[in-house]
Design an enzyme around this catalytic site. Sequence first.
Site, PDB file in Angstrom:
ATOM      1  N   ASN A 152      91.440  54.906  54.518  1.00 38.02           N
ATOM      2  CA  ASN A 152      91.152  54.499  55.901  1.00 38.02           C
ATOM      3  C   ASN A 152      91.746  53.109  56.104  1.00 38.02           C
ATOM      4  OD1 ASN A 152      90.124  53.794  58.367  1.00 38.02           O
ATOM      5  ND2 ASN A 152      87.974  53.752  57.715  1.00 38.02           N
ATOM      6  N   TRP A 153      92.876  53.087  56.790  1.00 42.73           N
ATOM      7  CA  TRP A 153      93.592  51.810  56.953  1.00 42.73           C
ATOM      8  C   TRP A 153      92.930  50.897  57.983  1.00 42.73           C
ATOM      9  CZ3 TRP A 153      99.505  53.455  57.077  1.00 42.73           C
ATOM     10  CH2 TRP A 153      99.825  54.061  55.847  1.00 42.73           C
ATOM     11  N   GLU A 180      81.509  51.206  61.218  1.00 44.77           N
ATOM     12  CA  GLU A 180      82.065  50.176  62.117  1.00 44.77           C
ATOM     13  C   GLU A 180      82.077  50.682  63.555  1.00 44.77           C
ATOM     14  OE1 GLU A 180      85.616  49.676  59.809  1.00 44.77           O
ATOM     15  OE2 GLU A 180      84.409  48.789  58.204  1.00 44.77           O
ATOM     16  N   GLU A 210      78.916  56.392  52.970  1.00 47.04           N
ATOM     17  CA  GLU A 210      79.398  55.013  52.872  1.00 47.04           C
ATOM     18  C   GLU A 210      78.234  54.058  53.132  1.00 47.04           C
ATOM     19  OE1 GLU A 210      83.952  54.856  53.640  1.00 47.04           O
ATOM     20  OE2 GLU A 210      82.902  54.498  55.513  1.00 47.04           O
ATOM     21  N   GLY A 221      83.470  46.783  52.244  1.00 45.33           N
ATOM     22  CA  GLY A 221      84.216  45.533  52.347  1.00 45.33           C
ATOM     23  C   GLY A 221      83.496  44.333  51.743  1.00 45.33           C
ATOM     24  N   GLY A 259      88.793  51.962  51.770  1.00 48.73           N
ATOM     25  CA  GLY A 259      89.228  51.017  52.796  1.00 48.73           C
ATOM     26  C   GLY A 259      90.258  50.048  52.220  1.00 48.73           C
ATOM     27  N   GLY A 260      89.802  48.855  51.870  1.00 44.31           N
ATOM     28  CA  GLY A 260      90.698  47.777  51.450  1.00 44.31           C
ATOM     29  C   GLY A 260      91.708  48.187  50.386  1.00 44.31           C
ATOM     30  N   HIS A 276      82.238  56.478  61.535  1.00 44.98           N
ATOM     31  CA  HIS A 276      82.320  55.354  60.600  1.00 44.98           C
ATOM     32  C   HIS A 276      81.309  54.277  61.028  1.00 44.98           C
ATOM     33  CE1 HIS A 276      83.754  51.973  58.285  1.00 44.98           C
ATOM     34  NE2 HIS A 276      84.389  52.849  57.527  1.00 44.98           N
TER      35      HIS A 276
HETATM   36  P1  13P Z   1      86.163  49.295  51.610  1.00 45.91           P
HETATM   37  O1  13P Z   1      86.763  50.222  50.594  1.00 45.91           O
HETATM   38  O2  13P Z   1      87.085  48.223  52.071  1.00 45.91           O
HETATM   39  O3  13P Z   1      84.807  48.794  51.190  1.00 45.91           O
HETATM   40  O4  13P Z   1      85.906  50.194  52.931  1.00 45.91           O
HETATM   41  C1  13P Z   1      85.290  51.425  52.799  1.00 45.91           C
HETATM   42  C2  13P Z   1      85.410  52.097  54.119  1.00 45.91           C
HETATM   43  O5  13P Z   1      84.838  51.666  55.101  1.00 45.91           O
HETATM   44  C3  13P Z   1      86.262  53.295  54.196  1.00 45.91           C
HETATM   45  O6  13P Z   1      86.064  53.973  55.390  1.00 45.91           O
END
Ligand code: 13P
Length: 253
Positions: free
Chosen positions: A9-10, A100, A170, A176, A237-238, A98
């Site tokens: 997930n960029w 976010e 998640e 993050g 993510g990252g 998600h």
């Molecule tokens: P990170 O791997 O950066 O913690 O993010 C996870 C994420 O939100 C993937 O959707």
Amino acid sequence: MRKKIVAGNWKMNNTLEEGLKLTSEIVNMVNDEVNDDVTVVLAPPFIHLTSVKNSINGAEKIYLSAQNCNEHPSGAYTGEVSAAMLNSIGVGYVILGHSERREYFSETNAELAKKVDAALEHNLTPIFCCGESQAIRENGDFVSFVCSQIKESLFHLSESDFSKVVIAYEPIWAIGTGLTASSEQAQEMHASLRTYIADQYGSEVADNTSILYGGSAKPGNAPELFACPDVDGGLIGGASLKSRDFVDIIKSY
Ligand code: 13P
């Protein structure tokens, strides 16, 4: 047999040039180094989907995902993108719910139920995200909280539609932050979700549902997480923004 999936997930990262460079690095490494039993999914921003698709063309193991879609079929929703539009450009998956989007765009379980319907109607595989905050983790109600997210957004589906959904657990406190759920914490939640799904749809459907883990997954901790019997891959993510790290995570399966 449920699918093993590792998805990147960029989020809102990368210019077009950076995204295409990352894609071609991932395509080359996946073609050279990754065996066939893991499905790889890339989720760039909407605006880059077509270019990334062209760049992965021919790489059989790599699929494309959007990071969201609107629940309506079409109409006056300025700035939004429909499931039909995504399907029409060859996108196969869509990340929905998600944390976010739940936090910054106030997406609710009820709204997400409609997005899931829209996605399925247009042959997109929803990657449905769920997970608890730090406060809910600490008060101990985390399993029932995540089960209620799944119930309210997914349990209206028929058995055949539910079977098309991928779930991504998640924990918000791990996204993050560098804090990863331990393999025991991940396994406990994933097994609880599978039991909850089995109670609703039966054990065959539950056994075939891919449940991914997301939250500070890295090459260093992925082997332990992926070794858990109920963890069927990752939503990264990252670390998905670095080709070497992302492919090492895929290979650690
Ligand atoms: P990170 O791997 O950066 O913690 O993010 C996870 C994420 O939100 C993937 O959707």
